[in-house]
Enzyme design. Sequence first.
Site, PDB file in Angstrom:
ATOM      1  N   LEU A 136      -9.686  12.114  -0.288  1.00 22.64           N
ATOM      2  CA  LEU A 136      -9.050  11.422   0.835  1.00 22.64           C
ATOM      3  C   LEU A 136      -7.562  11.741   0.866  1.00 22.64           C
ATOM      4  CD1 LEU A 136     -10.602   7.811   0.612  1.00 22.64           C
ATOM      5  CD2 LEU A 136     -11.389   9.745   1.992  1.00 22.64           C
ATOM      6  N   ASP A 137      -6.974  11.761   2.079  1.00 18.47           N
ATOM      7  CA  ASP A 137      -5.530  11.903   2.216  1.00 18.47           C
ATOM      8  C   ASP A 137      -4.821  10.719   1.563  1.00 18.47           C
ATOM      9  OD1 ASP A 137      -5.842  14.221   3.694  1.00 18.47           O
ATOM     10  OD2 ASP A 137      -5.771  13.188   5.625  1.00 18.47           O
ATOM     11  N   ARG A 138      -3.544  10.899   1.287  1.00 18.82           N
ATOM     12  CA  ARG A 138      -2.753   9.854   0.637  1.00 18.82           C
ATOM     13  C   ARG A 138      -2.817   8.527   1.403  1.00 18.82           C
ATOM     14  NH1 ARG A 138       1.530   8.680  -2.720  1.00 18.82           N
ATOM     15  NH2 ARG A 138       3.075   7.231  -1.890  1.00 18.82           N
ATOM     16  N   ARG A 236      -8.392  13.377  11.824  1.00 21.44           N
ATOM     17  CA  ARG A 236      -7.059  13.306  12.428  1.00 21.44           C
ATOM     18  C   ARG A 236      -6.885  14.341  13.537  1.00 21.44           C
ATOM     19  NH1 ARG A 236      -3.282  13.674   7.235  1.00 21.44           N
ATOM     20  NH2 ARG A 236      -1.639  13.125   8.738  1.00 21.44           N
TER      21      ARG A 236
END
Length: 298
Positions: A136-138, A236
């Site tokens: 997962l992204d930050r 996104r």
Amino acid sequence: MKQFKPFQLTYSAKEPGVLREALSGWGISKRTLASVKYSGGQILVNGNEVTVRHVLKKDDAVTVIFPNEELGEGLIAETGPLNIVYEDQALLIVDKPPLQNTIPSREHPSGSLANIVAMHFKENEIPATLHIATRLDRDTSGLVCIAKNRHIHHMLSMQQQGKTMVRRYDALVHGKFAEKKFKITEPIGRKDSSIIEREVREDGQFAETEVEVLQEFDTFSYVQLQLNTGRTHQIRVHLSHIGHPLLGDDLYGGKRDDIPRQALHCKSLELIHPVSGDELSFTSPLNKDMDEMIHVKR
């Protein structure tokens, strides 16, 4: 140095044949076989060590003993909170908070989920390195699936390619939708002017995201998304492409007026256990910041 009991799996030959072909049918990759051969593993048939050229008989018991793995020297084990949802000899499922890297980066070299899991492995004497199957992204919160060895990681990757692993995300996005349930099928590739950003482009990789609108408010919508592929920044990029970027995602056109991070949460994870074959299903509650936005706007 203490020797830990290695991970091993036993299979039963359903028909006569060459061992190498049987191993391939059981999902043992060439890379995994190489590690077994050259890094201290073993292959046994009815308790006797053999090579992959061995000819099997029906009902032979084949045991693959995988070599122990070590954490990379660059990954520092650090103490920190770790929300474990599920754990066994093969898998670790954790719930990641927002604003935490999955792995260390130049900007955030410590405090990542990987750093903390490394300490968990060390303290519990688990002879494994980290194989993160669903990064997962930050900014993104929610469920992360980690394999405890190379073979299990390969099996999970095969599930992702075969769409037997299902990930669903909850998100808050700008605007309202004309359709309430639809698919975004657009190829994604790296943006020429950036090493970070991705974009929809004709020469990109196939990417598909399913979208279902759960609730709509004055200026934003609460949606559920299902990933049918796993491209970098897929959700996104796809949402931004159709004019509905994530709240807080200023890299892809979102505004941070209401929330200081991209409003994206990995809500559920379904997979087939790579050893037992059992169907597993996990869920994670929305993080407080997203949950409060939904309830305040009602």
